[in-house]
Design a protein around this motif. Structure first.
Motif, PDB file in Angstrom:
ATOM      1  N   LYS A   3       5.196  -0.820   1.191  1.00 61.38           N
ATOM      2  CA  LYS A   3       5.534  -0.841  -0.230  1.00 61.38           C
ATOM      3  C   LYS A   3       4.319  -0.398  -1.055  1.00 61.38           C
ATOM      4  CE  LYS A   3       7.901  -3.736  -3.623  1.00 61.38           C
ATOM      5  NZ  LYS A   3       8.502  -5.023  -3.934  1.00 61.38           N
ATOM      6  N   LEU A   4       3.127  -0.798  -0.582  1.00 61.55           N
ATOM      7  CA  LEU A   4       1.887  -0.470  -1.297  1.00 61.55           C
ATOM      8  C   LEU A   4       1.733   1.033  -1.499  1.00 61.55           C
ATOM      9  CD1 LEU A   4      -0.859  -1.699  -2.343  1.00 61.55           C
ATOM     10  CD2 LEU A   4      -1.786  -1.136  -0.086  1.00 61.55           C
ATOM     11  N   LEU A   5       2.085   1.801  -0.459  1.00 66.62           N
ATOM     12  CA  LEU A   5       1.799   3.243  -0.500  1.00 66.62           C
ATOM     13  C   LEU A   5       3.045   4.092  -0.735  1.00 66.62           C
ATOM     14  CD1 LEU A   5      -0.851   3.248   2.363  1.00 66.62           C
ATOM     15  CD2 LEU A   5      -1.244   3.235  -0.102  1.00 66.62           C
ATOM     16  N   SER A   6       4.181   3.469  -1.025  1.00 67.07           N
ATOM     17  CA  SER A   6       5.413   4.224  -1.308  1.00 67.07           C
ATOM     18  C   SER A   6       5.493   4.559  -2.793  1.00 67.07           C
ATOM     19  CB  SER A   6       6.654   3.393  -0.980  1.00 67.07           C
ATOM     20  OG  SER A   6       6.676   3.074   0.364  1.00 67.07           O
ATOM     21  N   PRO A   7       6.151   5.681  -3.117  1.00 66.61           N
ATOM     22  CA  PRO A   7       6.360   6.016  -4.526  1.00 66.61           C
ATOM     23  C   PRO A   7       7.181   4.929  -5.225  1.00 66.61           C
ATOM     24  CG  PRO A   7       6.943   7.864  -3.103  1.00 66.61           C
ATOM     25  CD  PRO A   7       6.712   6.688  -2.209  1.00 66.61           C
ATOM     26  N   ALA A   8       6.933   4.745  -6.493  1.00 67.16           N
ATOM     27  CA  ALA A   8       7.648   3.702  -7.236  1.00 67.16           C
ATOM     28  C   ALA A   8       7.625   4.013  -8.722  1.00 67.16           C
ATOM     29  CB  ALA A   8       6.989   2.344  -7.004  1.00 67.16           C
ATOM     30  N   ALA A 312     -13.301  -2.406  -4.711  1.00 62.41           N
ATOM     31  CA  ALA A 312     -12.984  -1.789  -3.411  1.00 62.41           C
ATOM     32  C   ALA A 312     -13.070  -0.266  -3.521  1.00 62.41           C
ATOM     33  CB  ALA A 312     -11.591  -2.211  -2.945  1.00 62.41           C
ATOM     34  N   LEU A 313     -12.627   0.270  -4.673  1.00 61.48           N
ATOM     35  CA  LEU A 313     -12.655   1.730  -4.842  1.00 61.48           C
ATOM     36  C   LEU A 313     -14.051   2.240  -5.198  1.00 61.48           C
ATOM     37  CD1 LEU A 313      -9.264   2.401  -6.677  1.00 61.48           C
ATOM     38  CD2 LEU A 313      -9.882   3.062  -4.351  1.00 61.48           C
ATOM     39  N   LEU A 314     -14.914   1.351  -5.703  1.00 64.64           N
ATOM     40  CA  LEU A 314     -16.307   1.769  -5.908  1.00 64.64           C
ATOM     41  C   LEU A 314     -17.026   1.857  -4.563  1.00 64.64           C
ATOM     42  CD1 LEU A 314     -17.464  -0.345  -9.020  1.00 64.64           C
ATOM     43  CD2 LEU A 314     -16.540   1.980  -8.971  1.00 64.64           C
ATOM     44  N   ARG A 315     -16.664   0.935  -3.660  1.00 63.47           N
ATOM     45  CA  ARG A 315     -17.306   0.886  -2.341  1.00 63.47           C
ATOM     46  C   ARG A 315     -16.809   1.983  -1.429  1.00 63.47           C
ATOM     47  NH1 ARG A 315     -16.588  -4.576  -2.796  1.00 63.47           N
ATOM     48  NH2 ARG A 315     -14.578  -4.613  -1.759  1.00 63.47           N
ATOM     49  N   ASN A 316     -15.510   2.257  -1.508  1.00 67.85           N
ATOM     50  CA  ASN A 316     -14.859   3.043  -0.464  1.00 67.85           C
ATOM     51  C   ASN A 316     -13.835   3.989  -1.093  1.00 67.85           C
ATOM     52  OD1 ASN A 316     -13.530   4.047   1.745  1.00 67.85           O
ATOM     53  ND2 ASN A 316     -12.688   2.070   2.429  1.00 67.85           N
ATOM     54  N   THR A 317     -14.220   5.259  -1.240  1.00 70.16           N
ATOM     55  CA  THR A 317     -13.274   6.215  -1.837  1.00 70.16           C
ATOM     56  C   THR A 317     -12.160   6.563  -0.845  1.00 70.16           C
ATOM     57  OG1 THR A 317     -14.734   8.001  -1.180  1.00 70.16           O
ATOM     58  CG2 THR A 317     -14.872   7.277  -3.469  1.00 70.16           C
ATOM     59  N   ASN A 318     -12.279   6.093   0.377  1.00 68.15           N
ATOM     60  CA  ASN A 318     -11.235   6.346   1.380  1.00 68.15           C
ATOM     61  C   ASN A 318     -10.332   5.125   1.544  1.00 68.15           C
ATOM     62  OD1 ASN A 318     -10.414   8.512   2.959  1.00 68.15           O
ATOM     63  ND2 ASN A 318     -11.220   7.605   4.841  1.00 68.15           N
ATOM     64  N   TRP A 319     -10.313   4.238   0.523  1.00 68.71           N
ATOM     65  CA  TRP A 319      -9.630   2.956   0.678  1.00 68.71           C
ATOM     66  C   TRP A 319      -8.146   3.121   1.023  1.00 68.71           C
ATOM     67  CZ3 TRP A 319      -5.600   0.077  -1.249  1.00 68.71           C
ATOM     68  CH2 TRP A 319      -5.585  -1.275  -0.869  1.00 68.71           C
ATOM     69  N   LEU A 320      -7.474   4.078   0.375  1.00 72.06           N
ATOM     70  CA  LEU A 320      -6.025   4.204   0.623  1.00 72.06           C
ATOM     71  C   LEU A 320      -5.748   4.636   2.061  1.00 72.06           C
ATOM     72  CD1 LEU A 320      -6.166   4.738  -2.690  1.00 72.06           C
ATOM     73  CD2 LEU A 320      -3.756   5.179  -2.264  1.00 72.06           C
ATOM     74  N   ASN A 321      -6.574   5.548   2.556  1.00 68.45           N
ATOM     75  CA  ASN A 321      -6.375   5.987   3.934  1.00 68.45           C
ATOM     76  C   ASN A 321      -6.602   4.834   4.914  1.00 68.45           C
ATOM     77  OD1 ASN A 321      -6.002   8.649   5.520  1.00 68.45           O
ATOM     78  ND2 ASN A 321      -7.592   7.509   6.599  1.00 68.45           N
ATOM     79  N   ASP A 322      -7.653   4.057   4.651  1.00 66.06           N
ATOM     80  CA  ASP A 322      -7.935   2.898   5.509  1.00 66.06           C
ATOM     81  C   ASP A 322      -6.791   1.882   5.414  1.00 66.06           C
ATOM     82  OD1 ASP A 322     -10.270   4.173   6.081  1.00 66.06           O
ATOM     83  OD2 ASP A 322     -11.584   2.789   4.995  1.00 66.06           O
ATOM     84  N   ALA A 323      -6.239   1.734   4.193  1.00 63.77           N
ATOM     85  CA  ALA A 323      -5.116   0.800   4.004  1.00 63.77           C
ATOM     86  C   ALA A 323      -3.906   1.278   4.816  1.00 63.77           C
ATOM     87  CB  ALA A 323      -4.760   0.697   2.527  1.00 63.77           C
ATOM     88  N   ALA A 324      -3.657   2.582   4.803  1.00 64.69           N
ATOM     89  CA  ALA A 324      -2.518   3.136   5.563  1.00 64.69           C
ATOM     90  C   ALA A 324      -2.666   2.812   7.051  1.00 64.69           C
ATOM     91  CB  ALA A 324      -2.418   4.640   5.340  1.00 64.69           C
ATOM     92  N   LYS A 325      -3.896   2.955   7.550  1.00 65.42           N
ATOM     93  CA  LYS A 325      -4.138   2.635   8.974  1.00 65.42           C
ATOM     94  C   LYS A 325      -3.889   1.158   9.227  1.00 65.42           C
ATOM     95  CE  LYS A 325      -7.290   6.223  10.431  1.00 65.42           C
ATOM     96  NZ  LYS A 325      -8.660   6.648  10.301  1.00 65.42           N
ATOM     97  N   ALA A 326      -4.429   0.307   8.348  1.00 60.75           N
ATOM     98  CA  ALA A 326      -4.285  -1.150   8.542  1.00 60.75           C
ATOM     99  C   ALA A 326      -2.816  -1.563   8.495  1.00 60.75           C
ATOM    100  CB  ALA A 326      -5.085  -1.892   7.474  1.00 60.75           C
ATOM    101  N   LEU A 327      -2.021  -0.855   7.679  1.00 64.00           N
ATOM    102  CA  LEU A 327      -0.602  -1.221   7.509  1.00 64.00           C
ATOM    103  C   LEU A 327       0.297  -0.427   8.462  1.00 64.00           C
ATOM    104  CD1 LEU A 327      -0.523  -1.365   3.582  1.00 64.00           C
ATOM    105  CD2 LEU A 327      -0.576  -3.307   5.169  1.00 64.00           C
ATOM    106  N   HIS A 328      -0.308   0.387   9.338  1.00 61.96           N
ATOM    107  CA  HIS A 328       0.446   1.235  10.287  1.00 61.96           C
ATOM    108  C   HIS A 328       1.447   2.111   9.531  1.00 61.96           C
ATOM    109  CE1 HIS A 328      -1.398  -1.185  13.374  1.00 61.96           C
ATOM    110  NE2 HIS A 328      -0.963  -2.264  12.757  1.00 61.96           N
ATOM    111  N   ASP A 329       1.024   2.596   8.391  1.00 67.16           N
ATOM    112  CA  ASP A 329       1.877   3.453   7.566  1.00 67.16           C
ATOM    113  C   ASP A 329       1.619   4.905   7.963  1.00 67.16           C
ATOM    114  OD1 ASP A 329       3.000   5.020   5.573  1.00 67.16           O
ATOM    115  OD2 ASP A 329       2.775   3.443   4.070  1.00 67.16           O
ATOM    116  N   LYS A 330       2.545   5.454   8.777  1.00 64.90           N
ATOM    117  CA  LYS A 330       2.323   6.799   9.336  1.00 64.90           C
ATOM    118  C   LYS A 330       2.630   7.899   8.320  1.00 64.90           C
ATOM    119  CE  LYS A 330       1.947   5.519  13.928  1.00 64.90           C
ATOM    120  NZ  LYS A 330       0.977   4.457  13.663  1.00 64.90           N
ATOM    121  N   GLU A 331       3.315   7.552   7.240  1.00 67.15           N
ATOM    122  CA  GLU A 331       3.727   8.601   6.298  1.00 67.15           C
ATOM    123  C   GLU A 331       2.643   8.977   5.303  1.00 67.15           C
ATOM    124  OE1 GLU A 331       7.769   8.287   4.711  1.00 67.15           O
ATOM    125  OE2 GLU A 331       8.102   6.839   6.322  1.00 67.15           O
TER     126      GLU A 331
END
Ligand SMILES: Cc1cc2nc3c(=O)[nH]c(=O)nc-3n(C[C@H](O)[C@H](O)[C@H](O)COP(=O)(O)O)c2cc1C
Length: 344
Positions: A3-8, A312-331
């Motif tokens: 849900k975090l990474l889906s369009p809304a 989190a976004l100041l520390r890690n500009t790749n946060w969304l990609n890392d989140a996708a991996k953690a959530l097993h979001d392949k899309e």
């Protein structure tokens, strides 16, 4: 897909995902003219490339006397619009939606010789005593919010956030600890809310897009010394009636006091939950939400409609990609094919 990474569609905006870059001052306007610099293009551009759904740029002053610091961005003058437009155009090119947080710092205008406030009460012993605003001054500030909204609209912004939190001017009006006025802007909750209502109307008169409001739902001052949760729920209902599209729930900043409970991941979401019970509009949550599993849990359980990410976004500009991996979001895919190769 998570849900975090889906369009809304949230808060009146169609977003690529539910991750929002929370407004964060960068104090990078070295010339003190309020105009975005190459730093802002790179800073926000990196987060757009990381595919943040919405970037809300840092506190943007509607009046030079209302800057948190002299190095803040501003929209108090027409000369500031063209560079904002270039910035917003470039972020749109990179695929993100863009909001601007409009603010007047009131007594927290740290570099201001004579800061203003609803009442002459200083923030702490090392702060200046602010000058009490007259009704004429209040009308002028309301009009400045409207004029800044017009400039933001001319610059092509997607949404505007009115900063009513963290102890800045509108928060100073809302809270009984900092508002001791006896006129139409003080006393009852409705009177203390009056300037917020007027600011929203002024912004709406100049900007047709969605308007969000950030609130601090506690001052950590203790029961009886601050607005109760019922008061904030009433304010929430008034904001809903004013056609505000989303309430961005934060806490603190009005007084030197901090949280009166152990701070933990998601420590502010309890306040979002309480407000959500009272309103039918969208609400967001912010504060130590960098654990993607926690962010997803909050969304799945309808505790909030959006996740704001700050540090989190100041520390890690790749946060969304890392989140996708953690959530097993392949899309979720990186910005382009080259960046995608870099993720392997
Ligand atoms: C460097 C910095 C600057 C900030 N500036 C602003 C600001 O301009 N406006 C605002 O509403 N909040 C501001 N905040 C608060 C953040 O938007 C956010 O609410 C807070 O950092 C908690 O979220 P986090 O735990 O994800 O960082 C700032 C926070 C940081 C760390």
């Amino acid at each position: 897909m998570s849900k975090l990474l889906s369009p809304a569609e949230v808060g009146g905006l169609q977003l690529a995902n539910r991750v929002v870059m929370s407004p964060m001052c960068t104090y990078e306007v070295k010339k003190e003219d309020g105009i975005p610099t190459p730093f802002h293009f790179a800073h926000y551009g990196m987060r757009a490339i990381s595919k943040v759904g919405l970037i809300i740029t840092e506190s943007t002053a509607v009046d030079p006397r209302g800057r948190i610091s002299n190095n803040d961005l501003g929209l108090w003058d027409d000369s500031q619009v063209s560079e904002y437009k270039r910035l917003i155009d470039s972020l749109h090119y990179l695929g993100t939606k863009v909001g601007i947080q409009l603010n007047h710092a009131g007594r927290k205008a740290a570099d201001e010789d004579s800061p203003v406030a609803p009442s002459p009460i200083e923030f702490d012993k090392s702060s200046q005593t602010p000058v009490e605003l007259t009704v004429e001054d209040i009308n002028k500030i309301v009009a400045e919010f409207g004029a800044a909204a017009k400039r933001a609209a001319d610059a092509g912004v997607d949404m505007l956030e009115v900063h009513g939190a963290h102890g800045y001017l509108l928060n100073q009006f809302l809270s009984p600890a900092t508002n001791h006025r006896s006129d139409a802007y003080g006393g009852s909750l409705e009177n203390r809310f009056r300037i917020v209502r007027q600011v929203i109307e002024a912004v709406q008169a100049n900007f047709a897009g969605p308007i969000w409001v950030r609130l601090s739902l506690t001052d950590y001052a203790g029961e009886g010394n601050e607005n109760s949760m019922e008061d904030w729920q009433q304010i929430g209902r008034w904001l809903e009636a004013s056609k505000v599209q989303l309430i961005d729930v934060s806490t603190g900043g009005l007084l030197p006091t901090g949280p009166n409970f152990p701070v933990h991941d998601g420590y502010q979401t309890r306040f979002t939950n309480e407000l959500k019970k009272a309103v039918d509009i969208d609400v967001s949550t912010v504060g130590l939400l960098d654990n993607p599993g926690l962010a997803e849990y909050i969304l799945q359980n309808n505790q909030a409609d959006l996740i704001m990410q700050g540090r989190a976004l100041l520390r890690n500009t790749n946060w969304l990609n890392d989140a996708a991996k953690a959530l097993h979001d392949k899309e979720f895919t990186a910005f382009n094919a080259s960046y995608e190769r870099g993720q392997k």
